[in-house]
Design an enzyme around this catalytic site. Structure first.
Site, mmCIF file in Angstrom:
data_model
loop_
_atom_site.group_PDB
_atom_site.id
_atom_site.type_symbol
_atom_site.label_atom_id
_atom_site.label_comp_id
_atom_site.label_asym_id
_atom_site.label_seq_id
_atom_site.Cartn_x
_atom_site.Cartn_y
_atom_site.Cartn_z
ATOM 1 N N LYS A 154 -3.341 0.486 9.577
ATOM 2 C CA LYS A 154 -3.739 1.341 8.453
ATOM 3 C C LYS A 154 -4.355 2.618 9.014
ATOM 4 O O LYS A 154 -4.956 2.597 10.099
ATOM 5 C CB LYS A 154 -4.737 0.558 7.584
ATOM 6 C CG LYS A 154 -5.096 1.187 6.244
ATOM 7 C CD LYS A 154 -5.962 0.221 5.417
ATOM 8 C CE LYS A 154 -6.425 0.837 4.098
ATOM 9 N NZ LYS A 154 -7.181 -0.110 3.267
ATOM 10 N N SER A 196 -5.759 -0.646 -1.694
ATOM 11 C CA SER A 196 -5.561 0.629 -1.030
ATOM 12 C C SER A 196 -4.615 0.584 0.170
ATOM 13 O O SER A 196 -4.101 1.612 0.586
ATOM 14 C CB SER A 196 -6.913 1.172 -0.562
ATOM 15 O OG SER A 196 -7.437 0.368 0.482
ATOM 16 N N SER A 253 -8.091 -4.812 -1.283
ATOM 17 C CA SER A 253 -7.149 -3.824 -0.747
ATOM 18 C C SER A 253 -6.082 -4.377 0.194
ATOM 19 O O SER A 253 -5.154 -3.647 0.554
ATOM 20 C CB SER A 253 -7.903 -2.701 -0.029
ATOM 21 O OG SER A 253 -8.432 -1.808 -0.970
#
Lengths: 94, 478
Positions: free
Chosen positions: B77, B152, B176
């Site tokens: 990420k 997210s 997330s």
């Protein structure tokens, strides 16, 4: 609820445009209204904890850790403005 | 398109049938060919990935023993530091930021022979449930590109769902990892607080943040977590616990709690049907289904939206254009205010304002302190429940992936997408989402929760469910 958007923005060091302020003046009270339902929970008997980890009193010796030159240089070069291998900032006193 | 497990990839590399270089080359070519329509990746680390692959191939050739993840491509990420590479948290304020050091999770992956393929899209500073607050690009759900991938960590979920990589790392502060895993039809695991180091992860809510995994199976998740988990001297909250073997996956004798508060009105009927069918499958396989009540459930999300903005507004205080990002002109005060005003997007500003207000004089006790008290009560409620059951089962999200843009102007509606996932972060317990079928032709996620440090139980239940069902073998046609 009325929120003084300018005051909170000042505390947060945040520049906001007129449109942003108008939007936040609507949205923040809506969110606070939603989260305020917590007041329904009786917590008078709860002894509040601030953390939930098995770790307890995590200490290390107070010694300077020398990082290698490459990492040092990478950190300095990541600064937006640097001079003589140090972070340069605007003066605190005018 | 193939969706191999980690062990299948390692077998290929070990046997010499495929070289790590061939695998990396085909992975990079695949991303170039197909990711334009999905937008999972922000950047691929071609040169570094090929160099790592060459080193693995040299090891294979020498006949030396191979590390446990030799040649396995992994996506990270954009809030995970990897020295020499950009890490921007998809915020304009960090758009030019290059990491000066490497996060513990990335270091451990590389040490285990994994190959870091690239960085994936996310909501700005991980604030969002659809990956739409990213200042970089949109990510589209591989199952239907008119839909959001969840968030997210939407880029990582989409990267695994589309078959680009078998593993992606995400971070889970309120859901997330699990929520986008559900939306994209992959397995998403959030370990207990403390089981994986956050050193080198750009912080959102420090008492809630945890690194998690996207994979196709619970067994693959367990394997990756056994590499990245455990004590790290750089993260004082990390605990000294090795990841145990996931017991033979079976429901026989497993006590599965079904909390009635997770089956509420407003839930999509088709989603509810998939979850009920999954519970029936477990029952048939020998699980003892236990009806539970967790009365504080409706208060988990309000608690989260006090604690998280409070912590986020504090954590993001460091982004003022002095040490990171772009220096704004003017005096010290003007420079701060300008850098933050132009660098942060609307959702981040909203949460900074919310957090600042909550922590301000006169409001601290009624919001923040109250939330901490309710948080303690929620943790106690879970502790109590886990005396009676091994795992708790629920939907991961109340609905399936929604249309791009649909909830962008209604913050509370967006926040409600995390209504079933936040409790695990509030309580610091483990949670995993596994695919359990489709609703409206889109994936549905089934969530297993296990008590703090009981992560192996959640993995075991998820693996047992995957052993009897084949939902995870359904893939999008992209």
């Amino acid at each position: 609820m009325n929120i003084d958007i300018d005051h909170v923005a000042k505390l947060a060091r945040l520049q906001l445009g007129v449109e942003e302020k108008t939007k936040l003046a609507e949205q923040l009270p809506a969110i606070l209204d939603y989260v305020s339902r917590l007041q329904e929970v009786d917590t008078s008997a709860v002894s509040t904890r601030d953390y939930f980890t098995e770790a307890f009193n995590v200490l290390r010796s107070d010694e300077i850790v020398i990082i290698n030159q490459a990492e040092h240089d990478a950190l300095i070069s990541a600064f937006p403005v640097s001079a003589a291998g140090a972070l340069q900032v605007p003066g605190v006193f005018e | 398109m193939t969706f191999p497990t980690i062990n299948a990839i390692i077998d290929e590399i070990k046997s010499g049938r495929t070289s790590a270089t061939q695998l990396v080359e085909s992975t990079l070519a695949d991303i170039k060919a197909r990711d334009g329509a999905i937008g999972a990746f922000l950047e691929t680390f071609d040169a570094d990935a090929l160099a790592q692959a060459a080193a693995i191939d040299a090891l294979v050739k020498s006949g030396a023993e191979l590390p446990p993840l030799a040649g396995v491509p992994v996506a990270i990420k954009d809030n995970m530091l990897f020295a020499g590479h950009k890490a921007t948290a998809c915020s304009s304020i960090l758009v030019e930021h290059t990491a000066a050091y490497t996060s513990t999770v990335v270091e451990r992956l590389i040490g285990a022979g994994a190959i870091i393929i690239g960085r994936t899209n996310m909501d700005e500073f991980a604030m969002g449930s659809s990956t739409e607050t990213s200042a970089c690009q949109k990510t589209y759900n591989p199952w239907d590109v008119t839909k959001i991938p969840g968030g997210s960590s939407g880029g990582g979920a989409a990267a695994v769902a589309a078959g680009f990589v078998p593993v992606a790392l995400g971070s889970d502060t309120g859901g997330s990892v699990r929520q986008p895993a559900a939306m994209c039809g992959v397995v998403g695991m959030k370990p207990s607080y403390g089981r994986v180091s956050r050193y080198g992860i750009i912080a959102l809510g420090s008492s809630l943040d945890q690194v998690g995994t996207f994979t196709h199976s619970a067994e693959d998740a367990a394997l990756v977590l056994s590499i990245i988990g455990g004590r790290d001297e750089h993260d004082a909250t990390s605990v000294d616990r090795l990841w145990g073997q996931v017991c033979p996956p079976s429901f026989s004798g497993l006590r599965v709690g079904v909390p009635k508060e997770y089956f509420v009105d407003g839930m999509d009927d088709e989603v509810r049907n998939r979850i009920n069918e999954a519970i029936e499958v477990m029952k048939q396989a020998g699980a003892e289904i236990v009806d539970l009540s967790l009365p504080l459930t409706p208060y988990a999300l309000p608690t989260y939206y006090i604690i998280q903005p409070a912590e986020a507004s504090s954590n993001l205080g460091r982004y003022d254009g002095m040490r990171y990002g772009t220096r704004a002109p003017g005096s010290l005060e003007a420079s701060y205010v300008n850098a933050r005003g132009t660098g942060f997007g609307p959702e981040v500003k909203r949460r900074i304002m919310l957090g600042t207000f909550i922590l301000s004089a006169g409001y601290y006790d009624s919001y923040y302190k109250k939330a901490l008290a309710v948080r303690t009560a929620i943790r106690a409620e879970f502790d109590d429940a886990f005396k009676r059951v091994d795992v708790i089962v629920s939907p991961t999200a109340p609905g399936v992936a929604w249309n791009i843009g649909e909830k962008m102007d209604d913050p509370v509606a967006m926040y409600l997408a995390d209504v079933f996932t936040v409790a695990a972060n509030i309580a610091g317990i483990a949670g995993i989402s596994v695919p359990c079928g489709l609703a409206h032709n889109l994936p549905v996620g089934l969530q297993f929760l296990a008590g703090s440090m009981q992560d192996e139980k959640a993995l075991q239940a998820a693996a047992a469910y995957q052993n009897i069902t084949k939902w995870h073998d359904q893939h999008p046609l992209v």
